[in-house]
Design a protein around this motif. Structure first.
Motif, short mmCIF file in Angstrom:
data_model
loop_
_atom_site.label_atom_id
_atom_site.label_comp_id
_atom_site.label_asym_id
_atom_site.label_seq_id
_atom_site.Cartn_x
_atom_site.Cartn_y
_atom_site.Cartn_z
N UNK A 208 -7.47 7.87 7.95
CA UNK A 208 -8.22 9.26 8.44
C UNK A 208 -7.66 10.43 7.67
N UNK A 209 -6.34 10.31 7.50
CA UNK A 209 -5.87 11.70 6.77
C UNK A 209 -5.63 11.53 5.35
N UNK A 210 -5.76 10.24 4.67
CA UNK A 210 -5.29 10.05 3.27
C UNK A 210 -4.03 9.95 2.98
N UNK A 211 -3.24 9.55 3.87
CA UNK A 211 -1.91 9.69 3.70
C UNK A 211 -1.55 8.43 2.76
N UNK A 212 -0.15 8.70 1.96
CA UNK A 212 0.54 7.56 1.14
C UNK A 212 1.73 7.27 1.98
N UNK A 213 2.02 6.05 1.97
CA UNK A 213 3.34 5.67 2.65
C UNK A 213 4.26 4.96 1.70
N UNK A 214 5.66 5.13 1.83
CA UNK A 214 6.72 4.18 1.50
C UNK A 214 6.99 3.51 2.34
N UNK A 215 6.65 2.24 2.77
CA UNK A 215 6.94 1.51 3.84
C UNK A 215 8.11 0.48 3.58
N UNK A 216 9.46 1.22 4.11
CA UNK A 216 10.64 0.29 4.08
C UNK A 216 10.85 -0.65 5.09
N UNK A 217 10.98 -2.02 4.70
CA UNK A 217 10.99 -2.82 5.84
C UNK A 217 11.71 -4.38 5.52
N UNK A 218 12.08 -5.14 6.41
CA UNK A 218 12.68 -6.28 6.06
C UNK A 218 11.80 -7.51 6.48
N UNK A 219 10.62 -7.21 7.24
CA UNK A 219 9.81 -8.13 7.73
C UNK A 219 8.54 -8.15 7.02
N UNK A 220 8.15 -9.27 6.29
CA UNK A 220 7.35 -9.54 5.07
C UNK A 220 6.17 -9.66 5.87
N UNK A 221 6.07 -10.09 7.32
CA UNK A 221 4.55 -10.10 7.97
C UNK A 221 4.41 -8.83 8.24
N UNK A 222 4.98 -7.89 8.82
CA UNK A 222 4.53 -6.55 9.00
C UNK A 222 4.07 -5.88 7.63
N UNK A 223 4.86 -6.02 6.53
CA UNK A 223 4.56 -5.42 5.29
C UNK A 223 3.35 -6.08 4.86
N UNK A 224 2.98 -7.21 4.93
CA UNK A 224 1.70 -7.82 4.58
C UNK A 224 0.46 -7.33 5.26
N UNK A 225 0.71 -6.92 6.22
CA UNK A 225 -0.28 -6.28 7.20
C UNK A 225 -0.49 -4.94 6.63
#
Length: 326
Positions: A208-225
């Motif tokens: 909606x807002x055209x945001x960019x994310x650096x999504x730091x995580x260790x859960x690959x299933x979340x990152x995949x989504x």
């Protein structure tokens, strides 16, 4: 302003070393290489997932980009301007457009401040509200935008669940109309059902807002989504970077293969070639020579112990660092 050919965020050669001091005079005896020569880009509207085991340097990299931690070395450019060289009013202006959502929703909110004060603090500092009434209206709007009741403005953090607190943290990050947000393990402390709600909220806000994310995580299933591309970190370095689909379809680095083999499958009958890593992660204070992963790699060769692996290009934006070409 960034152009279509120019990324919103460009990181080159980022390093963050923490000195280890010993002795009576606190001399520097060693360096903890938390982030060691990291480079990547993030385009407008893109989510880059940054994954790896605990202690690999993901959080330090995210905070160094925002200069919440001063990097030891490297260049960070945001929207065509240098973050690395900025100071004073220039850095303050850039930081308005670069926000962070912290990992712990219980520790990241001041218990002595109301929701209105927490979400509105940045707008007060940057003088974005012309009056107290405008400030309250904007806070209510942000709460509604993140799925909270606007009438919660006068409540305090202890009155909310973990998921609600994280939504307050998201509202705070959105309050300054940022272009780029570092999500530092933003859902790892939440229950699985709440994780899905928060992930969907972040994706909706991004679109909606055209945001960019650096999504730091260790859960690959979340990152995949949520991610468009994935960068895999090991011991302070990025060992593989590729579009999300490619990482899951055909991982190239042995470490990435090991991480993916540990992801639970919905089908219990599915056959998975498990890659069991031996030993512990080496200390970033004394990383192994050559390929840092060779001490645990199931396919390590003799020259992996002495030679730094080259950066290989598999095509389609897929790069990895390994002596094996496939």
């Amino acid at each position: 302003m960034s152009s279509p050919s120019q990324p919103l965020l460009s990181v080159r050669g980022l390093k963050k070393y923490f000195p280890v001091r010993k002795g009576l005079f606190a001399r520097v005896a060693a360096q903890v290489k938390a982030v060691d020569d990291v480079s990547f880009d993030v385009a407008e509207g893109e989510t880059l997932g940054l994954v790896g085991e605990s202690g690999c340097g993901k959080t330090t990299a995210g905070r160094s980009i925002l200069r919440l931690i001063e990097p030891t070395e490297g260049v960070v450019d945001f929207d065509g301007e240098s973050v690395s060289d900025a100071s004073g009013a220039t850095l303050r202006r850039l930081r308005r457009h670069m926000q962070i959502i912290f990992q712990d929703p219980y520790a990241s909110l001041n218990p002595r401040m109301s929701v209105s004060e927490i979400v509105g603090e940045g707008m007060v500092i940057h003088k974005l509200a012309s009056s107290r009434r405008d400030l309250e209206l904007r806070v209510r709007e942000l709460l509604a935008q993140t799925g909270l009741d606007p009438n919660y403005v006068n409540r305090y953090p202890h009155e909310f669940s973990g998921g609600q607190r994280q939504r307050i943290g998201i509202a705070r990050a959105l309050s300054l109309n940022p272009k780029f947000i570092v999500c530092d393990e933003a859902v790892s402390a939440l229950d699985v059902s709440i994780q899905a709600q928060v992930i969907n909220l972040l994706m909706n806000l991004r679109d909606k807002m055209g945001l960019s994310f650096l999504f730091v995580a260790h859960d690959l299933s979340v990152v995949r989504h949520i991610s468009h591309r994935v960068a895999v970190m090991y011991l302070g370095r990025i060992v593989e970077l590729a579009p999300t689909r490619e990482v899951f379809r055909k991982p190239r680095h042995p470490y990435t293969k090991a991480l993916l083999s540990a992801v639970p499958r919905a089908d219990p009958t599915a056959k998975v070639d498990r890659v069991v890593l031996q030993g512990d992660v080496p200390s970033p204070m004394n990383p192994p020579p050559g390929c840092a992963f060779h001490t645990r790699c199931p396919v390590a060769m003799d020259h992996c112990k002495t030679e730094v692996p080259p950066l290989r290009d598999a095509g389609g934006g897929h790069t990895f660092t390994c002596h094996l070409e496939d």
